[in-house]
Every structure is written in C-alpha cells, then in structure tokens.
Motif scaffolding. Structure first.
Motif, PDB file in Angstrom:
ATOM      1  N   ASN A  47       0.831  -1.206   0.000  1.00  0.00           N
ATOM      2  CA  ASN A  47       0.000   0.000   0.000  1.00  0.00           C
ATOM      3  C   ASN A  47       0.865   1.254   0.000  1.00  0.00           C
ATOM      4  N   ASP A  48       0.356   2.301  -0.619  1.00  0.00           N
ATOM      5  CA  ASP A  48       1.003   3.608  -0.621  1.00  0.00           C
ATOM      6  C   ASP A  48      -0.053   4.651  -0.283  1.00  0.00           C
ATOM      7  N   SER A  49       0.068   5.285   0.873  1.00  0.00           N
ATOM      8  CA  SER A  49      -0.955   6.226   1.326  1.00  0.00           C
ATOM      9  C   SER A  49      -1.058   7.457   0.427  1.00  0.00           C
ATOM     10  N   TRP A  50      -0.010   7.775  -0.321  1.00  0.00           N
ATOM     11  CA  TRP A  50      -0.025   8.918  -1.225  1.00  0.00           C
ATOM     12  C   TRP A  50      -0.626   8.540  -2.576  1.00  0.00           C
ATOM     13  N   GLY A  51      -0.609   7.239  -2.888  1.00  0.00           N
ATOM     14  CA  GLY A  51      -1.227   6.747  -4.108  1.00  0.00           C
ATOM     15  C   GLY A  51      -0.356   6.781  -5.347  1.00  0.00           C
ATOM     16  N   ASP A  52       0.952   6.880  -5.150  1.00  0.00           N
ATOM     17  CA  ASP A  52       1.823   6.970  -6.332  1.00  0.00           C
ATOM     18  C   ASP A  52       2.856   5.843  -6.400  1.00  0.00           C
ATOM     19  N   GLY A  53       2.585   4.716  -5.738  1.00  0.00           N
ATOM     20  CA  GLY A  53       3.499   3.575  -5.808  1.00  0.00           C
ATOM     21  C   GLY A  53       4.823   3.842  -5.109  1.00  0.00           C
ATOM     22  N   TRP A  54       5.739   2.862  -5.175  1.00  0.00           N
ATOM     23  CA  TRP A  54       7.018   2.969  -4.473  1.00  0.00           C
ATOM     24  C   TRP A  54       8.204   3.160  -5.388  1.00  0.00           C
ATOM     25  N   ASN A  55       8.184   2.582  -6.588  1.00  0.00           N
ATOM     26  CA  ASN A  55       9.423   2.525  -7.350  1.00  0.00           C
ATOM     27  C   ASN A  55       9.754   3.795  -8.115  1.00  0.00           C
ATOM     28  N   GLY A  56       8.973   4.836  -7.950  1.00  0.00           N
ATOM     29  CA  GLY A  56       9.335   6.111  -8.560  1.00  0.00           C
ATOM     30  C   GLY A  56      10.340   6.863  -7.712  1.00  0.00           C
ATOM     31  N   TYR A  57      10.612   6.323  -6.539  1.00  0.00           N
ATOM     32  CA  TYR A  57      11.526   6.976  -5.611  1.00  0.00           C
ATOM     33  C   TYR A  57      12.935   6.435  -5.796  1.00  0.00           C
ATOM     34  N   SER A  58      13.878   7.192  -5.347  1.00  0.00           N
ATOM     35  CA  SER A  58      15.253   6.738  -5.426  1.00  0.00           C
ATOM     36  C   SER A  58      15.915   6.970  -4.076  1.00  0.00           C
ATOM     37  N   PRO A  59      16.291   5.917  -3.378  1.00  0.00           N
ATOM     38  CA  PRO A  59      16.077   4.517  -3.713  1.00  0.00           C
ATOM     39  C   PRO A  59      14.638   4.101  -3.409  1.00  0.00           C
ATOM     40  N   ALA A  60      14.174   3.082  -4.107  1.00  0.00           N
ATOM     41  CA  ALA A  60      12.819   2.571  -3.916  1.00  0.00           C
ATOM     42  C   ALA A  60      12.778   1.670  -2.690  1.00  0.00           C
ATOM     43  N   PRO A  61      11.787   1.856  -1.800  1.00  0.00           N
ATOM     44  CA  PRO A  61      11.634   0.919  -0.690  1.00  0.00           C
ATOM     45  C   PRO A  61      11.192  -0.444  -1.224  1.00  0.00           C
ATOM     46  N   ALA A  62      11.426  -1.497  -0.442  1.00  0.00           N
ATOM     47  CA  ALA A  62      11.060  -2.837  -0.890  1.00  0.00           C
ATOM     48  C   ALA A  62      10.790  -3.741   0.302  1.00  0.00           C
ATOM     49  N   VAL A  63       9.883  -4.698   0.108  1.00  0.00           N
ATOM     50  CA  VAL A  63       9.636  -5.771   1.060  1.00  0.00           C
ATOM     51  C   VAL A  63      10.581  -6.911   0.685  1.00  0.00           C
ATOM     52  N   LEU A  64      11.201  -7.528   1.683  1.00  0.00           N
ATOM     53  CA  LEU A  64      12.116  -8.643   1.462  1.00  0.00           C
ATOM     54  C   LEU A  64      11.519  -9.893   2.098  1.00  0.00           C
ATOM     55  N   LEU A  65      11.284 -10.923   1.286  1.00  0.00           N
ATOM     56  CA  LEU A  65      10.767 -12.194   1.779  1.00  0.00           C
ATOM     57  C   LEU A  65      11.768 -13.287   1.439  1.00  0.00           C
ATOM     58  N   ASP A  66      12.408 -13.835   2.440  1.00  0.00           N
ATOM     59  CA  ASP A  66      13.441 -14.858   2.241  1.00  0.00           C
ATOM     60  C   ASP A  66      14.438 -14.432   1.171  1.00  0.00           C
ATOM     61  N   GLY A  67      14.818 -13.163   1.183  1.00  0.00           N
ATOM     62  CA  GLY A  67      15.818 -12.646   0.256  1.00  0.00           C
ATOM     63  C   GLY A  67      15.270 -12.147  -1.060  1.00  0.00           C
ATOM     64  N   GLN A  68      14.007 -12.437  -1.382  1.00  0.00           N
ATOM     65  CA  GLN A  68      13.394 -11.907  -2.601  1.00  0.00           C
ATOM     66  C   GLN A  68      12.925 -10.484  -2.331  1.00  0.00           C
ATOM     67  N   SER A  69      13.102  -9.612  -3.299  1.00  0.00           N
ATOM     68  CA  SER A  69      12.743  -8.206  -3.153  1.00  0.00           C
ATOM     69  C   SER A  69      11.486  -7.889  -3.960  1.00  0.00           C
ATOM     70  N   PHE A  70      10.530  -7.210  -3.326  1.00  0.00           N
ATOM     71  CA  PHE A  70       9.284  -6.811  -3.978  1.00  0.00           C
ATOM     72  C   PHE A  70       9.083  -5.317  -3.765  1.00  0.00           C
ATOM     73  N   THR A  71       8.777  -4.609  -4.841  1.00  0.00           N
ATOM     74  CA  THR A  71       8.481  -3.189  -4.741  1.00  0.00           C
ATOM     75  C   THR A  71       7.183  -2.922  -5.488  1.00  0.00           C
ATOM     76  N   MET A  72       6.620  -1.750  -5.281  1.00  0.00           N
ATOM     77  CA  MET A  72       5.313  -1.404  -5.833  1.00  0.00           C
ATOM     78  C   MET A  72       5.491  -0.468  -7.006  1.00  0.00           C
ATOM     79  N   ASP A  73       5.022  -0.894  -8.171  1.00  0.00           N
ATOM     80  CA  ASP A  73       5.126  -0.096  -9.388  1.00  0.00           C
ATOM     81  C   ASP A  73       4.306   1.188  -9.260  1.00  0.00           C
ATOM     82  N   VAL A  74       4.821   2.263  -9.818  1.00  0.00           N
ATOM     83  CA  VAL A  74       4.140   3.557  -9.777  1.00  0.00           C
ATOM     84  C   VAL A  74       2.728   3.448 -10.342  1.00  0.00           C
ATOM     85  N   SER A  75       2.550   2.675 -11.398  1.00  0.00           N
ATOM     86  CA  SER A  75       1.240   2.572 -12.032  1.00  0.00           C
ATOM     87  C   SER A  75       0.222   1.847 -11.155  1.00  0.00           C
ATOM     88  N   ALA A  76       0.692   1.178 -10.097  1.00  0.00           N
ATOM     89  CA  ALA A  76      -0.220   0.449  -9.218  1.00  0.00           C
ATOM     90  C   ALA A  76      -1.074   1.393  -8.390  1.00  0.00           C
TER      91      ALA A  76
END
Length: 185
Positions: A47-76
C-alpha cells in the motif's frame, strides 16, 4: 552445444557440450514462474498512502521475503496484491528503506489468513531492517535459557510460554518492585 544440466529450465538433452547458457528457477518457483511444489504461496499486499506507488523513488523501498525483493510499481497507485513464493513455510521478512517509505505499508497473507502486517516509518535510505519471521511452519517457543522449557530452535520467541522451577521476580527488598514470593531474580 547448449545446457547439459538436467535441473536447469533450459536443459537440452541433445546438447553435446555445455555452453554455460543454463538458467534456473528462483527459489520457491518452477521454470514457468509458478510456485514450485512444496513452496509456500503468499499474497503480498503493498500500500502507498499517497497513491503513487514505491518505485518512482530513489532509492525505492522494498519488502524482502526470504531474500526476494518486492516493490510497488508507480502505475499500481495506492494498493497492489502480488503472489510471492517462498521455499519454506517459515520465512524471514525484511524491509529495505527508501525515499518516502513513511507512505508505505504492507501485509502478508498465507492461505487467506493475514500472518503479518507492517506500517513503515522513515529510515535511513538503503538500510535493510529485519522485521522477523512468519508462516504456518514457524515454531513458537520460550527464548529464556534459564527456563525449564527453553527452546533454542524456536523461530518465534514468546517468553510468556516459559516455565521455571522457582517463581521469577525482583528479590531486592529495597527495590520498589520487590516480590517477596520470587525465588530468583
């Protein structure tokens, strides 16, 4: 020439020599990108409370699950669900701090049941934070090595489960939290 490793996704039984082109599925996935047999399928809601996704930022925040990285696309926009496959039923959860991560939150569901949720606060960009472990395969146990039922192998420590031969408490009679019934400090 081709890939001669039978465990590779692009194995070629007719190849006479290996040319170094072998490719392999990521942990928890099969060669088609689906959850592998025995892997745990999770739904990661970002979720992004601002509504503009995560990966438009530098650096992009990410969730890490057992070493896999997940980020939220701006278009989401403000929320997206993605499937994540982890190779065990007890998995590590982390967070990679990025720009504007105070706008981010996420939750993890396993078999339709939410097993973890986290709202973020701003941290040091690029810093990885361990958030814990979760999953249906995690063992929960006492983490106090002085307890009768100490469990060194517990994935999740819950010291309310600990038992002792003598009651624990403050044994200093001059302290404001003195407990006359305590047998050990």
């Amino acid at each position: 020439q081709g890939c001669t490793d039978a465990s590779a996704c692009n194995y070629d039984a007719t190849a006479g020599a290996d040319d170094g082109s072998c490719t392999y599925a990521a942990a928890g996935y099969d060669c088609n990108g689906d959850c592998a047999s025995g892997a745990t399928e999770l739904v990661l809601t970002m979720n992004d409370s601002w509504g503009d996704g995560w990966n438009g930022y530098s650096p992009a925040p990410a969730v890490l699950l057992d070493g896999q990285s997940f980020t939220m696309d701006v278009s989401a926009g403000s929320s997206i669900d993605v499937t994540a496959c982890v190779s065990s039923s007890c998995y590590t959860i982390g967070w990679l701090n990025g720009a504007y991560d105070s706008e981010a939150s996420f939750s993890i569901s396993e078999a339709g049941v939410e097993v973890f949720s986290q709202a973020m606060v701003n941290g040091t960009d690029g810093e990885t934070v361990a958030l814990g472990v979760a999953g249906s395969g995690c063992s929960i146990g006492c983490g106090d090595d002085t307890a009768n039922n100490y469990d060194a192998d517990a994935d999740i420590v819950d010291n309310s489960l600990c038992t002792y031969d003598v009651s624990q408490g403050c044994t200093d009679a001059s302290a404001c939290n003195y407990d006359a019934t305590a047998g050990a400090d």
